[in-house]
Design a protein around this motif. Structure first.
Motif, PDB file in Angstrom:
ATOM      1  N   GLY A  21     -43.630  17.232   3.582  1.00 57.07           N
ATOM      2  CA  GLY A  21     -43.296  16.156   2.654  1.00 57.07           C
ATOM      3  C   GLY A  21     -42.901  14.936   3.453  1.00 57.07           C
ATOM      4  N   TRP A  22     -41.970  14.171   2.913  1.00 56.60           N
ATOM      5  CA  TRP A  22     -41.600  12.931   3.582  1.00 56.60           C
ATOM      6  C   TRP A  22     -41.004  13.209   4.977  1.00 56.60           C
ATOM      7  CZ3 TRP A  22     -36.894  10.829   5.113  1.00 56.60           C
ATOM      8  CH2 TRP A  22     -36.982   9.495   5.539  1.00 56.60           C
ATOM      9  N   VAL A  23     -40.013  14.090   5.054  1.00 55.41           N
ATOM     10  CA  VAL A  23     -39.381  14.388   6.351  1.00 55.41           C
ATOM     11  C   VAL A  23     -40.381  15.056   7.289  1.00 55.41           C
ATOM     12  CG1 VAL A  23     -37.672  15.871   7.498  1.00 55.41           C
ATOM     13  CG2 VAL A  23     -37.012  14.566   5.479  1.00 55.41           C
ATOM     14  N   ASP A  42     -47.999  23.621   4.891  1.00 57.29           N
ATOM     15  CA  ASP A  42     -47.463  23.313   3.563  1.00 57.29           C
ATOM     16  C   ASP A  42     -48.196  24.171   2.535  1.00 57.29           C
ATOM     17  OD1 ASP A  42     -45.784  20.499   2.556  1.00 57.29           O
ATOM     18  OD2 ASP A  42     -46.715  21.779   1.042  1.00 57.29           O
ATOM     19  N   ARG A  47     -51.809  18.119  -0.575  1.00 58.29           N
ATOM     20  CA  ARG A  47     -51.072  17.347   0.425  1.00 58.29           C
ATOM     21  C   ARG A  47     -51.638  17.582   1.820  1.00 58.29           C
ATOM     22  NH1 ARG A  47     -44.780  16.798  -0.393  1.00 58.29           N
ATOM     23  NH2 ARG A  47     -45.656  15.453  -1.987  1.00 58.29           N
ATOM     24  N   TYR A  82     -49.966  30.106   7.124  1.00 54.97           N
ATOM     25  CA  TYR A  82     -48.797  30.388   7.942  1.00 54.97           C
ATOM     26  C   TYR A  82     -49.125  31.114   9.257  1.00 54.97           C
ATOM     27  CZ  TYR A  82     -44.731  28.913   5.189  1.00 54.97           C
ATOM     28  OH  TYR A  82     -43.749  28.174   4.579  1.00 54.97           O
ATOM     29  N   THR A  97     -35.055  21.048  -0.659  1.00 57.17           N
ATOM     30  CA  THR A  97     -33.928  21.899  -1.062  1.00 57.17           C
ATOM     31  C   THR A  97     -33.147  21.198  -2.175  1.00 57.17           C
ATOM     32  OG1 THR A  97     -32.730  20.923   0.797  1.00 57.17           O
ATOM     33  CG2 THR A  97     -33.614  23.142   1.120  1.00 57.17           C
ATOM     34  N   THR A 132     -31.684  20.101   4.195  1.00 61.79           N
ATOM     35  CA  THR A 132     -30.244  20.017   3.920  1.00 61.79           C
ATOM     36  C   THR A 132     -29.815  21.219   3.076  1.00 61.79           C
ATOM     37  OG1 THR A 132     -30.450  17.619   3.926  1.00 61.79           O
ATOM     38  CG2 THR A 132     -28.454  18.548   2.912  1.00 61.79           C
ATOM     39  N   GLU A 168     -35.213   6.518   4.496  1.00 64.33           N
ATOM     40  CA  GLU A 168     -36.567   6.115   4.142  1.00 64.33           C
ATOM     41  C   GLU A 168     -36.749   4.628   4.416  1.00 64.33           C
ATOM     42  OE1 GLU A 168     -37.955   7.538   0.355  1.00 64.33           O
ATOM     43  OE2 GLU A 168     -37.010   9.489   0.663  1.00 64.33           O
ATOM     44  N   LYS A 279     -27.777  14.349  -4.537  1.00 62.61           N
ATOM     45  CA  LYS A 279     -27.567  15.804  -4.595  1.00 62.61           C
ATOM     46  C   LYS A 279     -26.627  16.346  -3.519  1.00 62.61           C
ATOM     47  CE  LYS A 279     -31.555  17.332  -1.828  1.00 62.61           C
ATOM     48  NZ  LYS A 279     -31.107  17.955  -0.607  1.00 62.61           N
TER      49      LYS A 279
END
Ligand SMILES: NC(=O)c1ccc[n+]([C@@H]2O[C@H](COP(=O)([O-])OP(=O)(O)OC[C@H]3O[C@@H](n4cnc5c(N)ncnc54)[C@H](O)[C@@H]3O)[C@@H](O)[C@H]2O)c1
Length: 451
Positions: A21-23, A42, A47, A82, A97, A132, A168, A279
């Motif tokens: 994803g973004w990270v 992923d 994506r 994987y 998360t 996180t 970001e 969050k």
């Protein structure tokens, strides 16, 4: 060991990034650009295909260029398989998360990733969790899920936690600059993770004594940021009572030396959004509560910051009222729908509540965001966004700048085809005094958060 101290001829470690994803995509592209052999894994086949075609879904300055370069150089690839994990030296977990309504970790993605990984871990590998998580998650959830009869964490493979602290819109430069925190399951894991990050990113590493300490560092950062913004937001409302510009107050207050730095009050705004600040403080609150400790500051800061979009909508409605305009016959042009400036990210964007509150008051709301995906904007707000600033502001009674993307820096207000007078609502632009005076000369009214 820094990159420069590396033994001559020592091969760069190979890396699997789990969750692109973004990270994950920013990290994977940066590691590959620094010469590491990187595979991104992923579960989202769409994506993966986009990334393999050099088209990251995220608008992050520099990401697309770096991804394209690394793909072309053969340093980077993406897969849903994987099995690619078994051949690498280091595995970094960056899956999302989120939290549930009660503040607890919605751990399904992390669990699924760990289960998939457990089938492909090779002896001697270093696994680093970057997602996180509440304290104790790496030890009590991740380690047991990764372990098997033949693979014990800390012995057969190493395990560490390293929080991700990027922001970001500035991620690509921050990746090569921000100090990295590591905490390992044992000393060997901490040392291996520290050596990896120094080698991989050339950054300073701050080692912690435990997994939990490293997990808490991330939560402490975001707890502080959210609380600090809550202070700025309430200070803004307080300054409003006295017709004082909160930015003048903050600039002067921040000049006071305190502790190892100085007072550092952040900026007030139309609200706090994004996937982290909304969050992570709740993770603190919930983890504490499960252990019998009531953390009050999280509730307070979340409540204060969550109230800002409605406060902003009210500022607009009050401004329309001051100009003698009926909301039901007014047009408000929202410029910048993303949760902050220079990002396309719409997650938990405060603009949503602002727009919904205005629409509820009968206002015709128009939207324009040159960075966010128009289809995503329409899906979220049920309003088709305008293609240009000019289209959005035509005959508008208010221009609300809720995210000041680079594209909005040079807006020539003199030529905007708005109604006159027109309100400029500064939700995040922080226009300097000269600009505000110029706007007034041009026939605009100006309102900011605490200004
Ligand atoms: N976005 C931020 O600003 C930011 C900053 C610092 C830290 N973080 C943290 O980093 C983590 C990732 O955040 P993000 O914004 O990149 O999330 P994201 O939603 O953009 O990306 C998560 C990715 O993980 C993938 N994924 C989910 N389950 C998977 C599985 N079982 N196997 C492989 N891939 C899987 C998803 O398909 C998605 O591509 C989160 O824990 C977040 O809190 C985010």
């Amino acid at each position: 060991m820094t990159e420069d101290q590396r033994m001559p001829g020592e091969p760069a470690p190979s890396v699997a990034v789990i969750g692109t994803g973004w990270v994950g995509s920013c990290l994977a592209a940066t590691l590959a650009d620094r010469g590491l052999d990187v595979v991104g894994v992923d579960v989202d086949a769409g994506r993966v295909a986009e990334l393999n075609a050099g088209r990251p879904r995220f608008e992050e300055p520099g990401l697309a260029e770096l991804t394209g370069r690394a793909l072309a150089a053969g340093q980077l690839r993406f897969t849903t398989d994987y099995a690619a994990v078994s051949a690498v030296d280091v595995v970094v977990i960056t899956v999302n998360t989120p939290i549930s309504d009660d503040g607890s970790l919605a751990d399904d993605r992390l669990r699924a990733a760990c289960r998939s990984l457990s089938r492909h871990i090779s002896p001697g590998q270093l696994l680093i969790v970057k997602s996180t998580v509440p304290p104790g998650t790496t030890r009590d959830l991740v380690a047991p899920l990764l372990e098997s009869d033949r693979m014990r964490a800390g012995d057969d493979f190493l395990l560490a936690f390293s929080p991700e602290r990027l922001a970001e819109s500035t991620a690509m430069s921050e990746l090569r600059r921000l100090p990295i925190v590591v905490g390992g399951l044992n000393e060997l894991s901490t040392a291996a993770a520290a050596a990896f990050w120094r080698r991989a990113l050339g950054v300073t590493v701050t080692a912690q004594d435990s997994l939990e300490a490293a997990e808490i560092v991330k939560l402490a950062d975001n707890w502080w940021i959210d609380l600090n913004i809550a202070l700025a937001n309430e200070l803004a409302k307080f300054c409003d009572l006295y017709r004082v510009d909160v930015l003048d107050v903050i600039a002067a207050a921040n000049a006071l030396p305190k502790g190892s730095g100085s007072v550092n009050i952040l900026a007030p705004s139309a609200g706090v959004g994004g996937s982290c600040l909304t969050k992570d403080p709740w993770m603190v609150w919930r983890s504490a509560r499960e252990r019998g400790l009531e953390i009050h500051s999280v509730r307070v800061s979340r409540e204060v910051n969550d109230a800002m979009p409605l406060h902003t909508a009210q500022l607009i409605l009050d401004g329309l009222d001051d100009m003698g305009r009926d909301p039901a016959e007014s047009v408000v042009a929202v410029l910048g729908v993303a949760y902050k400036s220079n990002t396309a990210d719409l997650r938990a964007t405060p603009a949503r509540t602002v727009v919904e509150a205005l629409a509820k008051a009968g206002v015709e709301v128009r939207l324009h965001d040159p960075v966010a995906d128009p289809a995503e904007v329409e899906d979220l707000l049920k309003i088709r966004p305008c293609r240009t600033v000019q289209e959005a502001v035509r005959a508008a009674d208010c221009v609300a700048v809720l995210a000041l993307h680079r594209q909005f820096q040079d807006i020539d207000f003199a030529t905007l085809p708005v109604a006159r007078p027109c309100l400029v609502l500064d939700g995040r632009a922080y226009y300097p005094k000269e600009k505000i005076a110029e706007l007034r000369r041009l026939g605009f009214r100006y309102r900011g958060i605490g200004r």
